[in-house]
Design a protein around this motif. Structure first.
Motif, mmCIF file in Angstrom:
data_model
loop_
_atom_site.group_PDB
_atom_site.id
_atom_site.type_symbol
_atom_site.label_atom_id
_atom_site.label_comp_id
_atom_site.label_asym_id
_atom_site.label_seq_id
_atom_site.Cartn_x
_atom_site.Cartn_y
_atom_site.Cartn_z
ATOM 1 N N MET A 97 -3.121 -91.784 29.375
ATOM 2 C CA MET A 97 -4.478 -91.826 28.918
ATOM 3 C C MET A 97 -4.535 -92.706 27.684
ATOM 4 O O MET A 97 -3.609 -92.716 26.891
ATOM 5 N N ARG A 98 -5.627 -93.407 27.574
ATOM 6 C CA ARG A 98 -5.825 -94.217 26.386
ATOM 7 C C ARG A 98 -6.689 -93.436 25.418
ATOM 8 O O ARG A 98 -7.852 -93.734 25.178
ATOM 9 N N ALA A 99 -6.088 -92.358 24.911
ATOM 10 C CA ALA A 99 -6.724 -91.476 23.935
ATOM 11 C C ALA A 99 -5.619 -90.853 23.100
ATOM 12 O O ALA A 99 -4.473 -90.759 23.538
ATOM 13 N N ARG A 100 -5.969 -90.439 21.933
ATOM 14 C CA ARG A 100 -4.986 -89.816 21.041
ATOM 15 C C ARG A 100 -4.625 -88.416 21.551
ATOM 16 O O ARG A 100 -5.447 -87.752 22.189
ATOM 17 N N PRO A 101 -3.407 -87.948 21.275
ATOM 18 C CA PRO A 101 -2.971 -86.637 21.759
ATOM 19 C C PRO A 101 -3.942 -85.499 21.416
ATOM 20 O O PRO A 101 -4.171 -84.613 22.235
ATOM 21 N N GLY A 102 -4.535 -85.519 20.235
ATOM 22 C CA GLY A 102 -5.468 -84.459 19.856
ATOM 23 C C GLY A 102 -6.698 -84.416 20.744
ATOM 24 O O GLY A 102 -7.179 -83.337 21.099
ATOM 25 N N GLN A 103 -7.207 -85.590 21.111
ATOM 26 C CA GLN A 103 -8.364 -85.651 22.011
ATOM 27 C C GLN A 103 -8.003 -85.089 23.384
ATOM 28 O O GLN A 103 -8.770 -84.346 23.979
ATOM 29 N N VAL A 104 -6.837 -85.467 23.864
ATOM 30 C CA VAL A 104 -6.389 -85.022 25.183
ATOM 31 C C VAL A 104 -6.130 -83.519 25.163
ATOM 32 O O VAL A 104 -6.525 -82.791 26.075
ATOM 33 N N ALA A 105 -5.501 -83.027 24.104
ATOM 34 C CA ALA A 105 -5.210 -81.597 23.994
ATOM 35 C C ALA A 105 -6.487 -80.777 24.047
ATOM 36 O O ALA A 105 -6.537 -79.722 24.691
ATOM 37 N N ASP A 106 -7.533 -81.255 23.407
ATOM 38 C CA ASP A 106 -8.804 -80.546 23.432
ATOM 39 C C ASP A 106 -9.386 -80.522 24.838
ATOM 40 O O ASP A 106 -9.945 -79.518 25.273
ATOM 41 N N PRO A 123 3.565 -94.674 25.351
ATOM 42 C CA PRO A 123 4.331 -95.823 24.877
ATOM 43 C C PRO A 123 3.530 -96.741 23.952
ATOM 44 O O PRO A 123 4.102 -97.393 23.097
ATOM 45 N N GLY A 124 2.209 -96.779 24.117
ATOM 46 C CA GLY A 124 1.388 -97.665 23.302
ATOM 47 C C GLY A 124 0.636 -96.904 22.227
ATOM 48 O O GLY A 124 0.486 -95.683 22.289
ATOM 49 N N ASP A 125 0.167 -97.634 21.238
ATOM 50 C CA ASP A 125 -0.617 -97.026 20.172
ATOM 51 C C ASP A 125 -1.903 -96.445 20.753
ATOM 52 O O ASP A 125 -2.620 -97.106 21.494
ATOM 53 N N GLY A 126 -2.191 -95.198 20.450
ATOM 54 C CA GLY A 126 -3.394 -94.556 20.952
ATOM 55 C C GLY A 126 -3.301 -94.111 22.401
ATOM 56 O O GLY A 126 -4.304 -93.793 23.019
ATOM 57 N N GLU A 127 -2.096 -94.060 22.950
ATOM 58 C CA GLU A 127 -1.911 -93.629 24.335
ATOM 59 C C GLU A 127 -1.215 -92.274 24.368
ATOM 60 O O GLU A 127 -0.428 -91.949 23.474
ATOM 61 N N THR A 128 -1.508 -91.510 25.407
ATOM 62 C CA THR A 128 -0.937 -90.180 25.570
ATOM 63 C C THR A 128 -0.522 -89.987 27.021
ATOM 64 O O THR A 128 -1.251 -90.366 27.925
ATOM 65 N N GLN A 129 0.646 -89.408 27.211
ATOM 66 C CA GLN A 129 1.099 -89.057 28.557
ATOM 67 C C GLN A 129 0.872 -87.557 28.742
ATOM 68 O O GLN A 129 1.201 -86.759 27.853
ATOM 69 N N VAL A 130 0.309 -87.193 29.889
ATOM 70 C CA VAL A 130 -0.022 -85.799 30.152
ATOM 71 C C VAL A 130 0.491 -85.404 31.532
ATOM 72 O O VAL A 130 0.304 -86.138 32.498
ATOM 73 N N THR A 131 1.128 -84.254 31.600
ATOM 74 C CA THR A 131 1.495 -83.650 32.873
ATOM 75 C C THR A 131 0.745 -82.331 32.947
ATOM 76 O O THR A 131 0.858 -81.497 32.054
#
Length: 88
Positions: A1-10, A23-31
């Motif tokens: 996802m091209r979102a910060r971990p906090g945004q994704v966690a919410d 791997p990239g700035d502002g990217e998050t991997q989610v399973t």
């Protein structure tokens, strides 16, 4: 996802999800482990971030079908490309 971990966690706070910086700035991997993936589509839409579904293939196919329905509902799917006609 091209979102910060906090945004994704919410966005996935009520689900069994593993969240890691991507791997990239502002990217998050989610399973996400789910009994049903149907809730995930609107959740991802509300996150308002670009994302790529890696697997499973049946979820990718369902996401593509939903995207086609949204496109048709917008009227964009019925718009025909402009054609060039010779001058009279």
């Amino acid at each position: 996802m091209r979102a910060r971990p906090g945004q994704v966690a919410d966005a996935v706070k009520f689900e069994d999800a593993e969240i890691h910086p991507g791997p990239g700035d502002g990217e998050t991997q989610v399973t996400v482990r789910l009994d049903s993936w149907r809730w995930l589509i609107p959740c991802l839409a509300h996150l308002d971030a670009d994302f790529t579904v890696v697997e499973p293939e049946d979820f990718r196919a369902a996401l593509a079908a939903f995207a086609r329905r949204l496109l048709a509902a917008s009227g964009a799917a019925t718009t025909k490309p402009a054609t060039t006609r010779p001058a009279p």
